[in-house]
Design an enzyme around this catalytic site. Structure first.
Site, PDB file in Angstrom:
ATOM      1  N   PHE A  15       0.855  -1.184   0.000  1.00 37.59           N
ATOM      2  CA  PHE A  15       0.000   0.000   0.000  1.00 37.59           C
ATOM      3  C   PHE A  15       0.888   1.229   0.000  1.00 37.59           C
ATOM      4  CE2 PHE A  15      -2.318   3.608   1.570  1.00 37.59           C
ATOM      5  CZ  PHE A  15      -3.464   3.554   0.795  1.00 37.59           C
ATOM      6  N   LYS A  18       2.081  11.323   7.271  1.00 37.35           N
ATOM      7  CA  LYS A  18       1.202  11.038   8.406  1.00 37.35           C
ATOM      8  C   LYS A  18       1.626  11.782   9.684  1.00 37.35           C
ATOM      9  CE  LYS A  18      -1.251   7.171   6.616  1.00 37.35           C
ATOM     10  NZ  LYS A  18      -0.878   6.033   5.807  1.00 37.35           N
ATOM     11  N   ASP A  72       9.160   3.004   2.265  1.00 38.68           N
ATOM     12  CA  ASP A  72       7.957   3.783   2.536  1.00 38.68           C
ATOM     13  C   ASP A  72       7.655   3.658   4.026  1.00 38.68           C
ATOM     14  OD1 ASP A  72       5.449   4.779   2.958  1.00 38.68           O
ATOM     15  OD2 ASP A  72       4.559   3.929   1.150  1.00 38.68           O
TER      16      ASP A  72
END
Ligand SMILES: *Cc1c(COP(=O)(O)O)cnc(C)c1O
Length: 401
Positions: A141, A255, A226
């Site tokens: 993802f 985030k 990531d």
């Protein structure tokens, strides 16, 4: 009408149905807790997919945001602002990076890395024009843009959205032989999550990343980690790469970089990769704006100065042990690192969603994923008492089944 039912109905009527949230309408948050419109309190075990690692409405980040918002919010990068250099300096010192490129969402950081690493492949590695390949993992993802969903293996993420950009090769996550076999002279990068979050908190086999690092170095492949979800304390280290004692060439964060106040992401580079981007070749109106930089600086400061990373390691261990000790015939596995945890249920349990509904009744908000898995990722400021209380609620819901 401003009732829970009315707001849910309006959302349903006017909004695109690209999410299926639990029917709880939140109106306030503080630390590990959020409150719904009726005033019910919940322990947040999702933390906005790890964007609020520092806890909801952290007062110092809030203060930095307010102070900066009164002075200057946006200049675009056509002019300079007095926050950007400080942000660069602090994030570089903290992570040991040499170059920083600020963006907004996580997906934009991923897109930026893909662009930069392709150009690096042509200009530095000498790959033939338009032949660059990036290796990615199945069940990855990395976000929702057209470029990214094109190399997703999740049918929901990609079906119906083609045609997609070429240049990606998919290998199973955690399978070092498959990775080795996928390498060729056109391979410019390996883009991978240290722990696959959305896939259900999948931790790779011990030693996987050590060998990945060796192979990348040997073949001149840029290792792009990531860490948008795993980074910034979530796994009990500043970056999850530290668990493997490796260093990525490019690290993506987002985030929690803003503590949940604002979308801020960044590409951090240890190699010459970001150096290939010249004026006019990449940018973003909001990327690197003074408000974002001021917020990110305060968010990083809170994370490090308030001991949140150490707390994540300690509380993560406590939480995982508590969950592991629950005697239940429907728990298949408890796994994770730091406060990035998951409970996978056996198929006979009938899916994780109904257990998340039951947890909600007991005052815990957690997210089901991939049918049988409950993800648990509270803010990193959680205390031992709060962990123990949460474990009790999990035990009630899972043991009684
Ligand atoms: C959330 C996430 C992204 C995408 O971030 P957005 O801000 O939603 O675009 C990318 N990679 C990982 C690992 C993520 O968890």
């Amino acid at each position: 009408m401003n009732t829970t039912a009315a707001l849910i109905e309006t959302e349903y009527r006017l909004g695109a149905h690209n999410y299926k949230p639990l029917d709880v309408v939140l109106s306030r948050g503080e630390g590990v807790y959020v409150w719904d419109m009726e005033g019910n309190r919940y322990l947040d075990c999702l933390s906005a997919y790890s964007a609020v690692n520092q806890g909801h409405c952290h007062p110092k980040i809030f203060k930095a945001m307010m102070e900066q918002a009164q002075k200057l919010t946006l200049t675009s990068r056509a002019f300079r602002n007095d926050q950007l250099a400080h942000f660069y300096e602090e994030i570089a010192a903290l992570t040991g990076s040499h170059k920083v490129l600020p963006m907004n969402s996580g997906a934009e950081a991923v897109e930026t890395a893909v662009k930069a690493v392709r150009k690096w492949g042509y200009e530095v590695k000498g790959v033939a024009e338009n032949k660059a390949e990036i290796i990615v993992c199945s069940n990855n993802f990395h976000g929702r843009t057209m470029g990214i969903v094109g190399f997703s293996t999740d049918p929901d993420a990609r079906t119906g959205f083609g045609p997609f950009a070429p240049g990606f090769r998919v290998v199973p996550f955690g399978d070092i032989d498959a990775f080795r076999a996928a390498i060729n002279e056109n391979t410019v990068a390996f883009l991978v999550e240290p722990i696959q979050g959305e896939a259900g908190v999948i931790v790779p086999p011990v030693g996987y990343f050590t060998t990945v690092r060796e192979l990348c170095t040997k073949h001149g492949i840029t290792l792009i980690l990531d860490e948008i979800q795993t980074g910034l304390g979530r796994t009990g280290k500043l970056l999850a790469e530290e668990h493997e004692a490796i260093e990525a060439d490019v690290t993506l964060i987002g985030k929690a970089l803003s503590g949940g106040f604002y979308p801020v992401s960044a590409v951090l580079s240890n190699s010459e990769v970001l150096g290939v981007l010249k004026p006019g070749q990449h940018g973003s109106t909001f990327g690197g704006n003074p408000l974002a930089c001021a917020i990110a600086r305060a968010a990083l400061k809170a994370l490090t100065e308030e001991g949140m990373i150490e707390n994540s390691a300690k509380m993560g261990e406590r939480f995982q042990k508590g969950l592991t000790d629950i005697r239940s015939n429907i728990i298949k596995e408890v796994r994770g690192r730091g406060l990035m945890l998951a409970v996978e249920l056996v198929p006979e349990a009938g899916g994780a969603r109904k257990y998340c509904e039951a947890l909600k009744q007991l005052g815990i908000l957690a997210k089901d994923t991939h049918g049988d898995t409950i993800r648990i990722a509270p803010p990193l400021v959680i205390t031992a008492e709060q962990v123990d209380w949460a474990v009790e609620q999990f035990a009630k819901v899972l043991a009684s089944a």
